[in-house]
Write a protein that holds these residues in place. Sequence first.
Motif, PDB file in Angstrom:
ATOM      1  N   LEU A 186      54.879 -33.448 117.133  1.00  9.39           N
ATOM      2  CA  LEU A 186      55.460 -32.845 115.935  1.00  9.39           C
ATOM      3  C   LEU A 186      56.982 -32.905 116.054  1.00  9.39           C
ATOM      4  CD1 LEU A 186      55.210 -31.221 113.284  1.00  9.39           C
ATOM      5  CD2 LEU A 186      55.290 -29.140 114.699  1.00  9.39           C
ATOM      6  N   ILE A 187      57.582 -33.738 115.238  1.00 11.46           N
ATOM      7  CA  ILE A 187      59.046 -33.830 115.219  1.00 11.46           C
ATOM      8  C   ILE A 187      59.530 -32.768 114.241  1.00 11.46           C
ATOM      9  CG2 ILE A 187      61.020 -35.340 114.794  1.00 11.46           C
ATOM     10  CD1 ILE A 187      59.015 -37.726 115.238  1.00 11.46           C
ATOM     11  N   ARG A 188      60.151 -31.752 114.816  1.00 12.08           N
ATOM     12  CA  ARG A 188      60.419 -30.562 114.004  1.00 12.08           C
ATOM     13  C   ARG A 188      61.877 -30.531 113.517  1.00 12.08           C
ATOM     14  NH1 ARG A 188      58.383 -25.273 116.617  1.00 12.08           N
ATOM     15  NH2 ARG A 188      56.495 -25.763 115.450  1.00 12.08           N
ATOM     16  N   GLY A 189      62.008 -30.430 112.199  1.00  5.48           N
ATOM     17  CA  GLY A 189      63.298 -30.082 111.618  1.00  5.48           C
ATOM     18  C   GLY A 189      64.323 -31.199 111.551  1.00  5.48           C
ATOM     19  N   ALA A 190      63.896 -32.459 111.717  1.00  6.13           N
ATOM     20  CA  ALA A 190      64.864 -33.552 111.632  1.00  6.13           C
ATOM     21  C   ALA A 190      65.105 -33.920 110.173  1.00  6.13           C
ATOM     22  CB  ALA A 190      64.365 -34.776 112.399  1.00  6.13           C
ATOM     23  N   SER A 191      66.266 -34.515 109.967  1.00  6.59           N
ATOM     24  CA  SER A 191      66.620 -34.976 108.632  1.00  6.59           C
ATOM     25  C   SER A 191      66.153 -36.427 108.492  1.00  6.59           C
ATOM     26  CB  SER A 191      68.137 -34.861 108.462  1.00  6.59           C
ATOM     27  OG  SER A 191      68.565 -35.668 107.404  1.00  6.59           O
ATOM     28  N   ILE A 192      65.212 -36.635 107.573  1.00  8.62           N
ATOM     29  CA  ILE A 192      64.626 -37.975 107.442  1.00  8.62           C
ATOM     30  C   ILE A 192      65.615 -38.884 106.722  1.00  8.62           C
ATOM     31  CG2 ILE A 192      62.726 -39.302 106.485  1.00  8.62           C
ATOM     32  CD1 ILE A 192      60.998 -36.750 106.756  1.00  8.62           C
ATOM     33  N   GLY A 195      56.120 -32.377 106.270  1.00  4.89           N
ATOM     34  CA  GLY A 195      56.342 -31.134 105.548  1.00  4.89           C
ATOM     35  C   GLY A 195      55.516 -29.995 106.128  1.00  4.89           C
ATOM     36  N   ALA A 196      55.169 -29.060 105.283  1.00  5.51           N
ATOM     37  CA  ALA A 196      54.541 -27.813 105.728  1.00  5.51           C
ATOM     38  C   ALA A 196      53.230 -28.068 106.470  1.00  5.51           C
ATOM     39  CB  ALA A 196      54.306 -26.904 104.533  1.00  5.51           C
ATOM     40  N   THR A 197      52.463 -29.063 106.024  1.00  2.33           N
ATOM     41  CA  THR A 197      51.157 -29.303 106.639  1.00  2.33           C
ATOM     42  C   THR A 197      51.282 -29.941 108.020  1.00  2.33           C
ATOM     43  OG1 THR A 197      51.036 -31.432 105.525  1.00  2.33           O
ATOM     44  CG2 THR A 197      49.966 -29.557 104.437  1.00  2.33           C
ATOM     45  N   ALA A 198      52.472 -30.440 108.348  1.00  2.70           N
ATOM     46  CA  ALA A 198      52.639 -31.131 109.621  1.00  2.70           C
ATOM     47  C   ALA A 198      52.398 -30.205 110.800  1.00  2.70           C
ATOM     48  CB  ALA A 198      54.043 -31.742 109.707  1.00  2.70           C
ATOM     49  N   SER A 199      52.728 -28.929 110.653  1.00  2.00           N
ATOM     50  CA  SER A 199      52.585 -28.008 111.779  1.00  2.00           C
ATOM     51  C   SER A 199      51.195 -27.382 111.850  1.00  2.00           C
ATOM     52  CB  SER A 199      53.683 -26.945 111.730  1.00  2.00           C
ATOM     53  OG  SER A 199      53.927 -26.572 110.407  1.00  2.00           O
ATOM     54  N   ASP A 200      50.255 -27.870 111.028  1.00  2.00           N
ATOM     55  CA  ASP A 200      48.884 -27.359 111.101  1.00  2.00           C
ATOM     56  C   ASP A 200      48.242 -27.670 112.447  1.00  2.00           C
ATOM     57  OD1 ASP A 200      49.248 -26.472 108.587  1.00  2.00           O
ATOM     58  OD2 ASP A 200      47.935 -27.932 107.599  1.00  2.00           O
ATOM     59  N   ASP A 201      48.595 -28.835 112.999  1.00  2.18           N
ATOM     60  CA  ASP A 201      48.033 -29.225 114.293  1.00  2.18           C
ATOM     61  C   ASP A 201      48.827 -28.542 115.400  1.00  2.18           C
ATOM     62  OD1 ASP A 201      47.154 -30.338 116.619  1.00  2.18           O
ATOM     63  OD2 ASP A 201      47.327 -32.423 115.949  1.00  2.18           O
ATOM     64  N   LEU A 252      69.127 -33.479 113.999  1.00  2.00           N
ATOM     65  CA  LEU A 252      68.990 -34.902 114.307  1.00  2.00           C
ATOM     66  C   LEU A 252      68.559 -35.680 113.063  1.00  2.00           C
ATOM     67  CD1 LEU A 252      67.191 -34.670 117.772  1.00  2.00           C
ATOM     68  CD2 LEU A 252      69.596 -34.332 117.211  1.00  2.00           C
ATOM     69  N   VAL A 253      68.705 -36.997 113.158  1.00  2.00           N
ATOM     70  CA  VAL A 253      68.337 -37.874 112.050  1.00  2.00           C
ATOM     71  C   VAL A 253      67.130 -38.703 112.474  1.00  2.00           C
ATOM     72  CG1 VAL A 253      69.077 -39.821 110.619  1.00  2.00           C
ATOM     73  CG2 VAL A 253      70.704 -37.995 111.176  1.00  2.00           C
ATOM     74  N   LEU A 254      66.108 -38.711 111.613  1.00  2.00           N
ATOM     75  CA  LEU A 254      64.919 -39.511 111.899  1.00  2.00           C
ATOM     76  C   LEU A 254      64.976 -40.807 111.093  1.00  2.00           C
ATOM     77  CD1 LEU A 254      62.217 -39.527 113.457  1.00  2.00           C
ATOM     78  CD2 LEU A 254      61.140 -38.615 111.385  1.00  2.00           C
ATOM     79  N   LEU A 255      64.903 -41.911 111.828  1.00  2.00           N
ATOM     80  CA  LEU A 255      64.972 -43.233 111.204  1.00  2.00           C
ATOM     81  C   LEU A 255      63.673 -43.982 111.478  1.00  2.00           C
ATOM     82  CD1 LEU A 255      68.527 -44.359 112.450  1.00  2.00           C
ATOM     83  CD2 LEU A 255      67.937 -43.504 110.169  1.00  2.00           C
ATOM     84  N   PRO A 256      63.374 -44.981 110.653  1.00  2.00           N
ATOM     85  CA  PRO A 256      62.290 -45.880 111.040  1.00  2.00           C
ATOM     86  C   PRO A 256      62.702 -46.604 112.319  1.00  2.00           C
ATOM     87  CG  PRO A 256      63.558 -46.821 109.231  1.00  2.00           C
ATOM     88  CD  PRO A 256      64.069 -45.419 109.437  1.00  2.00           C
ATOM     89  N   GLY A 257      61.750 -46.966 113.169  1.00  2.24           N
ATOM     90  CA  GLY A 257      62.074 -47.695 114.395  1.00  2.24           C
ATOM     91  C   GLY A 257      62.903 -48.922 114.066  1.00  2.24           C
ATOM     92  N   LEU A 258      63.941 -49.154 114.866  1.00  2.00           N
ATOM     93  CA  LEU A 258      64.858 -50.247 114.561  1.00  2.00           C
ATOM     94  C   LEU A 258      64.213 -51.598 114.890  1.00  2.00           C
ATOM     95  CD1 LEU A 258      68.177 -48.712 115.967  1.00  2.00           C
ATOM     96  CD2 LEU A 258      67.103 -48.387 113.721  1.00  2.00           C
ATOM     97  N   VAL A 304      65.238 -32.487 105.078  1.00  2.00           N
ATOM     98  CA  VAL A 304      64.738 -32.026 106.374  1.00  2.00           C
ATOM     99  C   VAL A 304      63.256 -31.688 106.218  1.00  2.00           C
ATOM    100  CG1 VAL A 304      64.853 -30.167 108.082  1.00  2.00           C
ATOM    101  CG2 VAL A 304      66.965 -31.157 107.128  1.00  2.00           C
ATOM    102  N   ALA A 305      62.434 -32.227 107.135  1.00  2.00           N
ATOM    103  CA  ALA A 305      61.006 -31.920 107.090  1.00  2.00           C
ATOM    104  C   ALA A 305      60.405 -32.164 108.461  1.00  2.00           C
ATOM    105  CB  ALA A 305      60.305 -32.790 106.044  1.00  2.00           C
TER     106      ALA A 305
END
Lengths: 436, 330
Positions: free
Chosen positions: A5-11, A30-36, A47-53, A16-17
């Motif tokens: 779970l990558i928490r709180g990064a700016s996509i 989003g909200a459902t991500a933390s269900d697991d 932090l910034v979340l990017l697609p793999g380079l 931020v999700a």
Amino acid sequence: MTAYLIRGASILGEGVADVLVQDGRVAAIGATASDDTSAVVVPGEGLVLLPGLVDLHTHLREPGREDAETIWSGTRAAALGGFTCVHAMANTNPVQDTAGVVEQVWRLGRDAGWADVRPVGAVTVGLAGTQLAELGTMAASAAAVRVFSDDGRCVHDPVVMRRALEYAKAFDGVIAQHAQEPALTATAQMHEGLVSAELGLAGWPAVAEEAIIARDVLLAEHVGSRLHVLHLSTAGSVEIVRWAKGRGIDVTAEATPHHLYLTDELVRGYDPVFKVNPPLRTAADVEAVRAGLADGTIDVVGTDHAPHPREDKDCEWAAAAFGMTGLETALSVVQAAMVETGRMTWADVARVMSFTPAVIGRVADQGRPVQVGEPANLTLVDPAVRRVVRPQDQATASLNTPFAGMELPGRVVATFLHGRPTVLDGALVERAGASS
Amino acid sequence: MKHLLSAGDLDRAQAVTILDTAAAMAATQERQIKKLPTLRGRTVVNLFFEDSTRTRISFETAAKRLSADVINFSAKGSSVSKGESLKDTAQTLQAMGADAVVIRHHASGAPHRLAHAGWTAGAVVNAGDGTHQHPTQALLDAYTLRRHLVGLRGGTDPVGHDLAGLHVAIVGDVLHSRVARSNVQLLHTLGARVTLVAPPTLVPVGVESWTADVSYHLDDVLDQGPDAVMMLRVQRERMGGGGFFPSPWEYTRGYGLDARRLARLPEHAIVMHPGPMNRGLEISADAADADRSVVVEQVANGVAVRMAVLYLVLAGQEQPTVDGQIGASA
């Protein structure tokens, strides 16, 4: 497979999700991500979340020059740099000009497991520039080659270049040209201009690059093929590509991090760590390349990661090899040159370092948006960190980084390759049973 | 002065000091016993990666006149082709205790690497690197110019003077010439005006930042009445392959110094050439052997200038007490 779970990064530097990575895919945002609740939490606040380079231009040196780099060491460097896919250039020994060699490189990459390795096929047999290599067989091989290049050398014979452009259409391939008119650069050591005149080093004139690009865009137009221009380095090249795109020619272009950041003034100390091909150009060229990248004339940033053993750089300038490493500094350099200057957003960075390279290379499962259901190839970046580049601390097997001792912004905190972390907390995640 | 790598590294005061020291050295060379004990016990290595008998002998003579131990290391070939690398060679010389390394190398910047890469602790003197620099040649040229054209003229040394007001034409293959690069910088530092004369193919792209004018017409420049004309060696190979000019004949016609052009020079003007000369190509026998030709004197001055340079890099700030007697202003 462990969930993360990558928490709180700016996509992409935007919203931020939380992002849940599970079974190789982005499972929830989003909200459902933390269900697991069993997922391993990766803190992403700030932090910034990017697609793999995705790098279209990497020299992994294996087979043949394992003293400089191996597929194992090079892809570890790639992972640390935030890359999940690299295109391994063809100038190995033996050359990647047959299905056998490209499949070998592809398998070694898969076995190493640090990044997807997409071999680039040679355009001509032995990179000799005369006879087309078996492009179709390489395309049909397990390596599924789509990018072809004699990089390191120019396909300078116009007839050979025309045939290659035409032939690659049958399997949706692209010819990636190293634009260098050989006769104009026979003894070239550095950019030809004020500095070369003073240093007495033979010049590599801008026109030697521009003349080939001009010819090639016209050839591509004539035969209706797609062309990719590697490591474009001059203001004139930017203008020619801009003109060609305006005409509707199917051309894409690449800039390297070093051509976005360094100039020929650095050659004054005769330290061969700054010797590269094409050479470092003037400040005006750097400015034009930045502008071209910002306005979309230049489509991608490719590292041209070119490791060399110490003895090939620890010598006099003329005796030294051309090339510099780049996988572990590329994202930082782009941040410094483009993001911190206000010319690009992180979404733009994702475009030029992930989405578009994957499209050009026809890599279906890389360079995808950060959306539910997409392959979990992700890179988490801390843009606030500043770090001094230390060659000895890098994962690449070679030391020839031109950024040694320089302070650069940004650090890759985590990299996910098909859902599995290759980097966490800025360090490689070693796997049990994996070997070099 | 720790090293002498480039003429561009010298400011006016340093350059004048070298010329004045050379004058003092030259004065000692008129004695019957020419040898001075100044550098006794010091070791000078002549590290020549390129054939140059003239320059090597000049440095060797200079070092021996100062009583230094001289080792000649001829390393033809290089790490480019095969054999030992520059780094290993440098470390070997360091281990043998070289106090100064005089290096001639075909690669531009090799002396700079030797001085700054941490391979050797000794002083490095550039004896010509690629197409980059040849600072002792420029110094001996400046010394020769000063003797002939400054002050009383005619072979006396106007100690303390620079070359202010002089106009020097440098003619020939500027593109490939380390002599031209060094002279442009040093002569400018010393206050002279330099005009480079060459066909456009033999002028480097980027020359516009140099402290010199450029002309493609020798006759026009001669009409300006230069105080000295320095002819550069033109290699016949330059017209093959590279095709820098169509034929030796056409080159000579446009840029050769012959009797006719010699006659257009002001009476006091001198003719210089770093040697070896291509008689009949860039300079005719008439010009080479003319009374105003100082080519042979340049060679003699080379020894004095190199004595001065070796002395200054090795003896540092100490007053010259050579033979107990020669003072800096002798």
